[in-house]
Design a protein around this motif. Structure first.
Motif, PDB file in Angstrom:
ATOM      1  N   SER A   1       2.762  -4.619   3.182  1.00 43.16           N
ATOM      2  CA  SER A   1       3.598  -3.459   3.503  1.00 43.16           C
ATOM      3  C   SER A   1       2.794  -2.187   3.326  1.00 43.16           C
ATOM      4  CB  SER A   1       4.859  -3.420   2.634  1.00 43.16           C
ATOM      5  OG  SER A   1       4.550  -3.183   1.282  1.00 43.16           O
ATOM      6  N   VAL A   2       3.132  -1.187   4.130  1.00 46.28           N
ATOM      7  CA  VAL A   2       2.473   0.122   4.082  1.00 46.28           C
ATOM      8  C   VAL A   2       3.561   1.185   3.948  1.00 46.28           C
ATOM      9  CG1 VAL A   2       0.940   1.736   5.256  1.00 46.28           C
ATOM     10  CG2 VAL A   2       0.632  -0.717   5.581  1.00 46.28           C
ATOM     11  N   TRP A   3       3.334   2.130   3.029  1.00 41.83           N
ATOM     12  CA  TRP A   3       4.349   3.139   2.722  1.00 41.83           C
ATOM     13  C   TRP A   3       3.814   4.547   2.980  1.00 41.83           C
ATOM     14  CZ3 TRP A   3       9.294   1.908   0.952  1.00 41.83           C
ATOM     15  CH2 TRP A   3       9.525   0.535   0.813  1.00 41.83           C
ATOM     16  N   SER A   4       4.458   5.238   3.911  1.00 40.73           N
ATOM     17  CA  SER A   4       4.066   6.602   4.254  1.00 40.73           C
ATOM     18  C   SER A   4       5.156   7.240   5.099  1.00 40.73           C
ATOM     19  CB  SER A   4       2.738   6.606   5.022  1.00 40.73           C
ATOM     20  OG  SER A   4       2.428   7.901   5.493  1.00 40.73           O
TER      21      SER A   4
ATOM     22  N   VAL B   1      -2.934   1.984   9.661  1.00 39.09           N
ATOM     23  CA  VAL B   1      -3.331   1.146   8.525  1.00 39.09           C
ATOM     24  C   VAL B   1      -2.863  -0.291   8.744  1.00 39.09           C
ATOM     25  CG1 VAL B   1      -3.020   0.759   6.045  1.00 39.09           C
ATOM     26  CG2 VAL B   1      -3.345   3.082   6.912  1.00 39.09           C
ATOM     27  N   ALA B   2      -1.607  -0.449   9.173  1.00 39.71           N
ATOM     28  CA  ALA B   2      -1.045  -1.790   9.392  1.00 39.71           C
ATOM     29  C   ALA B   2      -1.876  -2.583  10.388  1.00 39.71           C
ATOM     30  CB  ALA B   2       0.395  -1.671   9.881  1.00 39.71           C
TER      31      ALA B   2
ATOM     32  N   ALA C   1       0.701   5.107   9.076  1.00 43.09           N
ATOM     33  CA  ALA C   1       1.079   3.794   8.544  1.00 43.09           C
ATOM     34  C   ALA C   1       0.802   2.688   9.562  1.00 43.09           C
ATOM     35  CB  ALA C   1       2.553   3.792   8.154  1.00 43.09           C
TER      36      ALA C   1
ATOM     37  N   ILE D   1       6.497  -1.645   7.465  1.00 44.78           N
ATOM     38  CA  ILE D   1       6.272  -0.239   7.146  1.00 44.78           C
ATOM     39  C   ILE D   1       7.520   0.324   6.470  1.00 44.78           C
ATOM     40  CG2 ILE D   1       5.877   2.062   8.120  1.00 44.78           C
ATOM     41  CD1 ILE D   1       4.139   0.681  10.261  1.00 44.78           C
TER      42      ILE D   1
ATOM     43  N   VAL E   1      -8.060   5.886   2.187  1.00 46.41           N
ATOM     44  CA  VAL E   1      -7.406   4.913   3.065  1.00 46.41           C
ATOM     45  C   VAL E   1      -8.366   3.772   3.391  1.00 46.41           C
ATOM     46  CG1 VAL E   1      -6.435   4.556   5.368  1.00 46.41           C
ATOM     47  CG2 VAL E   1      -5.776   6.567   4.031  1.00 46.41           C
TER      48      VAL E   1
ATOM     49  N   ILE F   1      -7.624  -0.296   2.553  1.00 49.85           N
ATOM     50  CA  ILE F   1      -7.635  -1.323   3.601  1.00 49.85           C
ATOM     51  C   ILE F   1      -8.590  -2.443   3.204  1.00 49.85           C
ATOM     52  CG2 ILE F   1      -8.310  -1.808   5.991  1.00 49.85           C
ATOM     53  CD1 ILE F   1      -7.300   1.040   6.665  1.00 49.85           C
TER      54      ILE F   1
ATOM     55  N   ILE G   1       0.849  -1.191   0.000  1.00 48.22           N
ATOM     56  CA  ILE G   1       0.000   0.000   0.000  1.00 48.22           C
ATOM     57  C   ILE G   1       0.887   1.244   0.000  1.00 48.22           C
ATOM     58  CG2 ILE G   1      -1.697   1.315   1.322  1.00 48.22           C
ATOM     59  CD1 ILE G   1      -2.674  -1.372   2.472  1.00 48.22           C
TER      60      ILE G   1
END
Length: 515
Positions: A398-401, A410-411, A407, A421, A381, A385, A244
């Motif tokens: 994985s979450v990218w921010s 969201v995770a 992040a 992350i 967002v 999700i 993400i």
């Protein structure tokens, strides 16, 4: 290729036949189990320090032979040597080194607290080895994904029977030779080389624990067989891992990570980046950066190449089917070559980035296990999700921010065994973290403390000095109900009434002595 019980080993990258091996016959399985059970009483009664001596020998030999091991793994799998070194060999060496600090601390007798109402007693947990552990391992990381569960079981005092994948049999022979060179006692580690029929026979023989890594389909079959005999299992299965990318992500880093996460080991990783969701506001730029990265990649088998070959020919058919399905429904091939132009028999599959991808396509629903990266835009967002969780799998994500708090939020909402992350895949390299999946991605965890304890019975032990003639809760019950009622009411209030508690307890002791 088989010939009268002999397996000729062929390199997927070059087509070269480079070794011959004897297959294990079905008739030999009883003998292998007999050897294992015979070795168990001695191995299981050794101290952890005594077992670790063999582990030190193994690590020393692996370090001495590191380059040769990388060559052999590369030859049998088709992956480049660097990936064999970093993703197959290094994690095993790191795990062996970590056991010096963690094995004894995790598996020695653990003192635990005893409730006040059981005063005068002591409590602890012992970790008792289960017996013979069957480890069935896959072909994508045939060294790492076999050695770590094997070593985890061995350090706790179990004996192990390993059935490496028939797709990469030479690595199985390499592992067998390493344990012999390290002089592990006869029967402590046994290897059975062969295909699905051998695996089924080994499972039916009733090991004391089964650790399986592989496909969901085979994992379910093993789970059914194990359930009939109440054999405990760990099933490490497939994944369809989402990445993400939020609008404020470091796009260049995220693009590099997406390319590596999708194409390392030619995408033949259960934790591969198989679905990339990018905020619509940065989607075009992200796609451009990904295409730049892919254009600079090299495929081949030299030390200067980035991506090796596929390992298993049947997996190419799955990749081809998913690409053809996506293209027929309007997807755009941003990099790579259409399957109709692939060279027949070629094991180096082009790296393919897809856009204009949507839910109905196989490439977003089914595990690929190949070099495909579908990229999908999202608007909110909440939407991403939902998209990430809209899968029967839940292994990694994985979450990218740049906003770490966002992040993490969201995770926390992604149904997955692990989330990274601002990086990809790497949780598997941290042996202090549990590893395993949710939903169809598997049952159970290994790595971390749990990865050693799963191979042991947790035995609860309580000790009383034995000097008292009776306990307050023993027979006879006459005259005790009112005292117990008073005792519990005084103890379980928000604030303990110690005067009433002690008064009731003393009366119960006196009454028990009189009886």
């Amino acid at each position: 290729m088989k010939q009268q019980g002999i397996l000729k080993v062929q390199s997927p990258a070059t087509g070269e036949f480079f070794a011959e091996m004897f297959e294990t016959t079905i008739e030999e399985t009883s003998f292998i189990y007999e050897k294992s059970r015979k070795a168990f009483p001695t191995w299981s009664t050794m101290t952890i320090d005594e077992r670790l001596v063999y582990f030190h020998n193994l690590r020393r030999i692996m370090v001495e032979q590191m380059d040769d091991l990388a060559k052999k793994i590369s030859l049998d799998t088709g992956k480049v040597k660097l990936e064999a070194l970093v993703a197959d060999i290094m994690p095993v060496l790191d795990f062996l080194k970590s056991l010096d600090k963690t094995a004894k601390k995790t598996l020695v007798r653990q003192k635990v607290s005893t409730p006040l109402l059981l005063m005068g007693k002591k409590s602890y947990i012992e970790y008792m080895p289960r017996g013979t552990v069957l480890v069935i391992s896959p072909w994508n990381y045939p060294f790492q994904l076999a050695m770590i569960p094997i070593l985890s079981a061995l350090v706790g005092g179990n004996c192990v029977i390993s059935k490496p994948s028939e797709v990469t049999p030479f690595v199985g022979k390499v592992m067998e030779d390493l344990f012999k060179l390290a002089e592990f006692p006869e029967g402590v580690v046994s290897f059975a080389h062969g295909g699905k029929e051998l695996g089924a026979t080994l499972t039916e023989h009733g090991p004391d624990y089964i650790f399986f890594t592989g496909s969901v389909r085979t994992g379910k079959i093993i789970g059914q067989v194990a359930a009939k005999k109440l054999i405990p299992t760990t099933l490490e299965l497939g994944g369809k891992d989402p990445m993400i990318v939020l609008s404020d992500a470091h796009l260049k880093r995220a693009a590099k990570a997406a390319v590596w996460g999708a194409f390392t080991n030619s995408g033949q990783v259960c934790m591969s980046v198989e679905r990339v969701y990018v905020d619509r506001s940065v989607y075009n730029e992200f796609l451009r950066l990904v295409k730049v990265e892919v254009s600079q990649m090299k495929q081949g088998q030299s030390n200067s190449d980035d991506v090796g070959s596929m390992t298993f020919p049947a997996q190419i058919d799955i990749v081809r089917n998913q690409i053809e399905d996506a293209l027929s429904q309007g997807a755009t091939l941003e990099t790579g070559i259409e399957p109709r132009h692939w060279k027949e028999g070629e094991m180096h599959v082009p790296m393919m980035v897809l856009s204009n991808v949507y839910k109905g396509m196989k490439v977003l629903n089914e595990e690929t296990f190949g070099p495909i990266m579908p990229i999908v835009p999202f608007d909110t967002v909440e939407e991403v999700i939902s998209l990430a969780n809209d899968s029967e799998y839940g292994l990694n994500a994985s979450v990218w921010s740049k906003n770490i708090q966002l992040a993490q939020t969201v995770a926390s909402q992604i149904v997955s065994g692990a989330v990274v992350i601002n990086d990809v895949i790497v949780t598997a390299a941290n042996h202090h973290l549990p590893f395993g999946g949710a939903k169809q991605s598997g049952v159970g965890r290994y790595h971390g403390e749990a990865g050693l304890k799963i191979f042991c019975h947790e035995k609860a032990v309580m000790v009383d000095s034995g000097w008292k003639s009776s306990e307050i809760q023993w027979y006879p019950y006459h005259g005790k109900y009112e005292l117990f009622l008073s005792l519990f009411k005084s103890y379980f209030k928000d604030r303990v009434n110690w005067f009433t508690f002690l008064q009731s307890f003393q009366k119960l002791i006196k009454l028990s002595k009189n009886k």
